[in-house]
Design an enzyme around this catalytic site. Structure first.
Site, mmCIF file in Angstrom:
data_model
loop_
_atom_site.group_PDB
_atom_site.id
_atom_site.type_symbol
_atom_site.label_atom_id
_atom_site.label_comp_id
_atom_site.label_asym_id
_atom_site.label_seq_id
_atom_site.Cartn_x
_atom_site.Cartn_y
_atom_site.Cartn_z
ATOM 1 C CE LYS A 110 -4.147 -2.021 2.018
ATOM 2 N NZ LYS A 110 -4.910 -2.227 3.240
ATOM 3 C CE LYS A 189 -5.023 -8.608 -5.404
ATOM 4 N NZ LYS A 189 -6.071 -9.339 -4.820
ATOM 5 C CE LYS A 192 -10.714 1.261 -3.719
ATOM 6 N NZ LYS A 192 -10.006 2.479 -3.352
#
Ligand code: TRP
Length: 327
Positions: A110, A189, A192
């Site tokens: 992230k 993959k 969003k």
């Protein structure tokens, strides 16, 4: 057997969410006692826009119910209706080494994608462990990317119990489904944040357009094609009936079929699954009181369990509170 899972309300849900997690949750509702919640505290690590977070939280409930989650069989609730999870997360943080959290690959991913490295993002696995342990969950159905977090919850449960010399927290087990990787329209993959998602509840024409834009190789119509490396086929395999999948596989290997036709077939099976759900979702969206009632009722049930476990947790570690503080 108590099953628990959470889903973040941090954006519109897509086929990857459905095939990777929600579908499995909906199947499990017939076999086990289920607790499924909308992880809105977790979403706060990425969504810091109050109206948007409220909207996404409500949308996840609509999506789940529209896709077939039955509120008479499962507890579908908001994480924030059980505020004790944040208390447990704190207590767990005191028995968890910083090194354990530093090894979290999801955190590193992230941050690499430019999500601000807040303490909340870093502590994410603590809150997730609290979500799981506070209901003494047996089984946690998740996608592969979450398995490390479940393993951390296992470590935390064991560590808490050994630190305080009591079997208070139950060690949970992850349950993986067979949809290993759900590819997005670019073959990576579906996510969003990669901008490659096929959303669950866009207008049907947009969904079709999205499917028609899935990246393939440039083999001409006549050539045989490899189903194993094609994202269109990978999605079809996850959505179609076994005999449909076998038939499409045969057409790939035989040649004579263009990718446009395969995409059209995929769009049909996607619409077959999502079409009826879209109708249910529109009805549910017109009745916000009903949806609120589902969430509130299940939240109360979940909280009752959490309160009992927290009483044991506080007692085990010597935390004293005034009578009545915890209802
Ligand atoms: N981290 C999970 C995800 O992003 C969501 C989640 C939060 C969760 N708490 C949980 C999943 C507890 C399972 C159990 O998918």
């Amino acid at each position: 057997m108590r099953v628990l899972s959470g889903i973040q309300s941090s954006g519109r849900l897509h086929l990857g969410n459905y095939l990777g997690a929600m579908k499995q949750h909906i199947e499990l509702q017939n076999e086990h006692e289920c607790f499924f919640f909308i992880a809105n505290y977790h979403s706060l690590t990425t969504v810091q826009d109050p109206p948007l977070l409220r909207q996404y939280t409500h949308d996840v409930a609509l999506d789940y119910l529209a896709l077939g989650l039955d509120p008479n069989k499962v507890n579908l609730f908001r994480q924030s209706d059980v505020p004790e999870v944040t208390e447990l997360a704190w207590i767990l943080s005191t028995v968890t080494g910083k090194g354990l959290l530093e090894r979290a690959t999801s955190y590193k991913d992230k941050v690499a994608k430019d999500i601000p490295a807040s303490m909340g993002l870093f502590s994410y696995p603590l809150l997730m462990a609290a979500d799981i342990l506070i209901y003494r969950s047996d089984l946690v159905p998740v996608g592969k990317d979450q398995v490390q977090h479940i393993e951390m919850a296992q470590d935390m449960a064991v560590h808490f119990n050994t630190t305080f010399g009591r079997e208070v927290l139950k060690r949970p087990e992850p349950k993986l489904n067979d949809a290993l990787v759900v590819p997005g329209i670019d073959g990576q993959k579906m996510s969003k944040s990669y901008g490659n998602a096929i959303n669950l509840f866009d207008p049907p024409a947009d969904t079709k357009k999205r499917i028609m834009s899935i990246k393939t190789d440039s083999k001409p119509v006549a050539d045989p094609k490899d189903p194993e490396t094609c994202s269109v086929f990978a999605l079809y395999r996850l959505m179609g009936l076994p005999e449909e999948v076998a038939a499409l596989r045969e057409r790939y290997t035989r040649g004579g079929m263009g990718y446009g036709e395969a995409k059209t077939l995929l769009a049909e099976v996607v619409e077959r699954v999502l079409g009826p759900a879209r109708v249910r979702r529109t009805k549910l969206a017109a009745d916000p009181d009903y949806v609120e009632d589902v969430l509130t009722t299940a939240g109360r049930r979940a909280r009752a369990v959490a309160r009992e476990v927290m009483a044991d947790v506080r007692d085990a570690c010597g935390i004293v509170t005034a009578k009545g503080t915890h209802g």
